[in-house]
Motif scaffolding. Structure first.
Motif, PDB file in Angstrom:
ATOM      1  N   VAL A   4      38.963  32.593  42.686  1.00  0.00           N
ATOM      2  CA  VAL A   4      40.315  32.927  43.115  1.00  0.00           C
ATOM      3  C   VAL A   4      40.420  34.435  43.313  1.00  0.00           C
ATOM      4  O   VAL A   4      40.125  35.203  42.396  1.00  0.00           O
ATOM      5  N   ALA A   5      40.808  34.841  44.512  1.00  0.00           N
ATOM      6  CA  ALA A   5      41.066  36.252  44.793  1.00  0.00           C
ATOM      7  C   ALA A   5      42.541  36.536  44.531  1.00  0.00           C
ATOM      8  O   ALA A   5      43.415  35.833  45.044  1.00  0.00           O
ATOM      9  N   ILE A   6      42.819  37.547  43.725  1.00  0.00           N
ATOM     10  CA  ILE A   6      44.196  37.940  43.427  1.00  0.00           C
ATOM     11  C   ILE A   6      44.468  39.209  44.217  1.00  0.00           C
ATOM     12  O   ILE A   6      43.897  40.262  43.960  1.00  0.00           O
ATOM     13  N   ALA A   7      45.315  39.057  45.240  1.00  0.00           N
ATOM     14  CA  ALA A   7      45.453  40.101  46.248  1.00  0.00           C
ATOM     15  C   ALA A   7      46.908  40.458  46.487  1.00  0.00           C
ATOM     16  O   ALA A   7      47.804  39.615  46.363  1.00  0.00           O
ATOM     17  N   GLY A  30      38.776  27.429  26.129  1.00  0.00           N
ATOM     18  CA  GLY A  30      37.397  26.965  26.003  1.00  0.00           C
ATOM     19  C   GLY A  30      36.603  27.022  27.293  1.00  0.00           C
ATOM     20  O   GLY A  30      35.484  26.513  27.354  1.00  0.00           O
ATOM     21  N   ARG A  31      37.151  27.650  28.319  1.00  0.00           N
ATOM     22  CA  ARG A  31      36.460  27.736  29.609  1.00  0.00           C
ATOM     23  C   ARG A  31      35.635  29.012  29.699  1.00  0.00           C
ATOM     24  O   ARG A  31      35.876  29.977  28.992  1.00  0.00           O
ATOM     25  N   ARG A  32      34.690  28.983  30.616  1.00  0.00           N
ATOM     26  CA  ARG A  32      33.881  30.175  30.904  1.00  0.00           C
ATOM     27  C   ARG A  32      34.497  30.899  32.091  1.00  0.00           C
ATOM     28  O   ARG A  32      34.550  30.349  33.197  1.00  0.00           O
ATOM     29  N   VAL A  33      34.960  32.119  31.868  1.00  0.00           N
ATOM     30  CA  VAL A  33      35.708  32.861  32.885  1.00  0.00           C
ATOM     31  C   VAL A  33      35.020  34.199  33.153  1.00  0.00           C
ATOM     32  O   VAL A  33      34.609  34.909  32.231  1.00  0.00           O
ATOM     33  N   LEU A  34      34.933  34.539  34.442  1.00  0.00           N
ATOM     34  CA  LEU A  34      34.422  35.844  34.856  1.00  0.00           C
ATOM     35  C   LEU A  34      35.521  36.575  35.618  1.00  0.00           C
ATOM     36  O   LEU A  34      36.121  36.029  36.551  1.00  0.00           O
ATOM     37  N   LEU A  35      35.790  37.809  35.230  1.00  0.00           N
ATOM     38  CA  LEU A  35      36.706  38.683  35.942  1.00  0.00           C
ATOM     39  C   LEU A  35      35.885  39.700  36.735  1.00  0.00           C
ATOM     40  O   LEU A  35      34.946  40.287  36.199  1.00  0.00           O
ATOM     41  N   ILE A  36      36.246  39.906  38.003  1.00  0.00           N
ATOM     42  CA  ILE A  36      35.562  40.890  38.844  1.00  0.00           C
ATOM     43  C   ILE A  36      36.586  41.932  39.272  1.00  0.00           C
ATOM     44  O   ILE A  36      37.606  41.596  39.880  1.00  0.00           O
ATOM     45  N   ASP A  37      36.311  43.172  38.970  1.00  0.00           N
ATOM     46  CA  ASP A  37      37.226  44.276  39.285  1.00  0.00           C
ATOM     47  C   ASP A  37      36.732  44.996  40.537  1.00  0.00           C
ATOM     48  O   ASP A  37      35.804  45.793  40.478  1.00  0.00           O
ATOM     49  N   LEU A  38      37.370  44.714  41.679  1.00  0.00           N
ATOM     50  CA  LEU A  38      36.998  45.363  42.933  1.00  0.00           C
ATOM     51  C   LEU A  38      37.921  46.523  43.285  1.00  0.00           C
ATOM     52  O   LEU A  38      37.812  47.093  44.367  1.00  0.00           O
ATOM     53  N   ASP A  39      38.822  46.864  42.396  1.00  0.00           N
ATOM     54  CA  ASP A  39      39.774  47.945  42.653  1.00  0.00           C
ATOM     55  C   ASP A  39      39.199  49.246  42.096  1.00  0.00           C
ATOM     56  O   ASP A  39      38.913  49.339  40.904  1.00  0.00           O
ATOM     57  N   LEU A 102      34.751  35.183  28.057  1.00  0.00           N
ATOM     58  CA  LEU A 102      35.454  36.029  29.009  1.00  0.00           C
ATOM     59  C   LEU A 102      34.553  37.209  29.334  1.00  0.00           C
ATOM     60  O   LEU A 102      34.338  38.087  28.500  1.00  0.00           O
ATOM     61  N   ASP A 103      33.999  37.208  30.535  1.00  0.00           N
ATOM     62  CA  ASP A 103      33.087  38.256  30.974  1.00  0.00           C
ATOM     63  C   ASP A 103      33.739  39.086  32.072  1.00  0.00           C
ATOM     64  O   ASP A 103      34.739  38.686  32.678  1.00  0.00           O
ATOM     65  N   LEU A 104      33.129  40.239  32.328  1.00  0.00           N
ATOM     66  CA  LEU A 104      33.704  41.186  33.286  1.00  0.00           C
ATOM     67  C   LEU A 104      32.608  41.842  34.107  1.00  0.00           C
ATOM     68  O   LEU A 104      31.584  42.268  33.567  1.00  0.00           O
ATOM     69  N   LEU A 105      32.838  41.900  35.414  1.00  0.00           N
ATOM     70  CA  LEU A 105      32.033  42.758  36.281  1.00  0.00           C
ATOM     71  C   LEU A 105      32.897  43.988  36.540  1.00  0.00           C
ATOM     72  O   LEU A 105      33.878  43.933  37.282  1.00  0.00           O
ATOM     73  N   ALA A 106      32.554  45.071  35.867  1.00  0.00           N
ATOM     74  CA  ALA A 106      33.426  46.252  35.813  1.00  0.00           C
ATOM     75  C   ALA A 106      33.433  47.018  37.126  1.00  0.00           C
ATOM     76  O   ALA A 106      32.464  47.015  37.897  1.00  0.00           O
ATOM     77  N   SER A 107      34.524  47.710  37.357  1.00  0.00           N
ATOM     78  CA  SER A 107      34.645  48.569  38.529  1.00  0.00           C
ATOM     79  C   SER A 107      34.111  49.969  38.209  1.00  0.00           C
ATOM     80  O   SER A 107      33.634  50.246  37.102  1.00  0.00           O
ATOM     81  N   VAL A 156      36.235  32.128  38.386  1.00  0.00           N
ATOM     82  CA  VAL A 156      36.034  33.545  38.699  1.00  0.00           C
ATOM     83  C   VAL A 156      37.330  34.075  39.291  1.00  0.00           C
ATOM     84  O   VAL A 156      37.863  33.501  40.244  1.00  0.00           O
ATOM     85  N   LEU A 157      37.851  35.150  38.713  1.00  0.00           N
ATOM     86  CA  LEU A 157      39.060  35.798  39.216  1.00  0.00           C
ATOM     87  C   LEU A 157      38.683  37.180  39.737  1.00  0.00           C
ATOM     88  O   LEU A 157      38.070  37.970  39.015  1.00  0.00           O
ATOM     89  N   ILE A 158      39.046  37.461  40.981  1.00  0.00           N
ATOM     90  CA  ILE A 158      38.688  38.732  41.607  1.00  0.00           C
ATOM     91  C   ILE A 158      39.943  39.574  41.778  1.00  0.00           C
ATOM     92  O   ILE A 158      40.870  39.193  42.497  1.00  0.00           O
ATOM     93  N   ASP A 159      39.980  40.715  41.110  1.00  0.00           N
ATOM     94  CA  ASP A 159      41.090  41.657  41.232  1.00  0.00           C
ATOM     95  C   ASP A 159      40.800  42.556  42.429  1.00  0.00           C
ATOM     96  O   ASP A 159      39.934  43.430  42.376  1.00  0.00           O
ATOM     97  N   CYS A 160      41.523  42.342  43.539  1.00  0.00           N
ATOM     98  CA  CYS A 160      41.254  43.049  44.788  1.00  0.00           C
ATOM     99  C   CYS A 160      42.012  44.377  44.844  1.00  0.00           C
ATOM    100  O   CYS A 160      43.045  44.539  44.198  1.00  0.00           O
TER     101      CYS A 160
END
Length: 315
Positions: A4-7, A30-39, A102-107, A156-160
């Protein structure tokens, strides 16, 4: 894995707050979640890491999305995206009780340089006239999410970034759904309309190029991102209801041709300002008032219902 892209087309609408809290609440289930910071402002990243820790443990050790983009070499596959993912320790502990992660791909504060380089690779402002490197740029994030070690994530949640540039377009090319945060005001309504117009145009353009280059890029599938809806953030309440002067703006948001979430999140600077200090999104913090947490939980539950309904509709 749902992506999901959050834009938004406007800053200051609660985009990062929404991303962090949806991700944290679903991980706590209990879910496996990845946050991606593209900002490049990196607000999502600094919601989970103190600046000095980010500098020494992530930026200097090349554990950011900028480092991953820089690792690309012409005509080769990039290294697996999983090698750049981090696990914020405070939030991870808070969601671990039920087995969630809860994991993160950092900006990175210099991520804007990567976007400029990618735009130049496309041909700059005249990118639509040349499709030579089109998929090399716009499929990069999708390729990374398909690399080894990524398929175990449930969400996967993408912070645009708050514009519709190369990074946002790459996120759209990688996502299944788009979620739009907004404030109930005239400026946000204009931003929603502009974003939807840009989204429709980009999907049309991408699919046209995919059709034209189907023989050269058979893996380039047509885009069909679905808009889950608009979530109103920073809503001012009086006696349990949005204030009267906001109601026309709420009705206006509901008339834009995309679903409007029934759940809204109130304006509470105190509740969200402390997240960066505690490294915990509000929904995980014991210090945030119950009414704010309840509204966030309502948004998350509606978000999950909409995902489930879309899955049934497209099955």
């Amino acid at each position: 894995m749902k992506v999901v892209a959050i834009a938004s087309y406007k800053g200051g609408v609660g985009k990062t707050t929404l991303t962090a809290n949806i991700g944290a609440a679903i991980a706590r289930l209990g879910r496996r979640v990845l946050l991606i910071d593209l900002d490049p402002q990196a607000n999502l990243t600094f919601s989970f890491y103190q600046p000095e820790v980010w500098r020494t443990e992530l930026a200097e050790n090349r554990r950011t999305v900028k480092a991953w983009f820089e690792s690309w070499r012409p005509e080769t596959l990039p290294p697996p995206l999983a090698g750049y993912v981090t696990t914020p320790p405070v939030a991870a502990t808070a969601v671990a009780e039920r087995g969630g992660t809860l994991d993160l791909l950092a900006s990175h504060l210099s991520l804007g340089d990567i976007e400029m380089n990618l735009a130049a690779h496309l041909g700059g402002a005249q990118a639509h006239r040349s499709t030579r490197h089109y998929f090399d740029v716009y499929q990069r994030l999708a390729t990374g999410l398909a690399s080894p070690g990524m398929s175990d994530y449930d969400l996967v949640l993408i912070d645009c970034p708050p514009h519709f540039g190369v990074m946002t377009r790459a996120a759209i090319a990688a996502c299944d759904h788009v979620l739009i945060p907004a404030r109930p005001d005239n400026f946000s309504a204009l931003g929603i309309e502009h974003l939807l117009g840009k989204l429709r145009r980009y999907v049309w353009e991408y699919n046209r190029v995919a059709d034209l280059q189907s023989g050269v890029h058979p893996a380039a599938k047509r885009l069909e991102p679905r808009v889950l809806g608009v979530v109103l953030m920073m809503v001012q309440y009086y006696r349990g209801q949005p204030t009267s002067f906001l109601r026309p703006h709420i009705h206006q948001a509901a008339s834009l041709g995309v679903p409007l979430f029934e759940s809204m999140v109130r304006l509470s600077t105190r509740s969200f300002a402390g997240s960066a200090e505690t490294e915990l999104p509000a929904v995980l913090s014991p210090d945030v008032p119950g009414d704010v947490v309840g509204e966030l939980v309502d948004v998350v539950e509606e978000f999950l219902r909409r995902l489930a309904a879309d899955a049934r509709a497209t099955a």
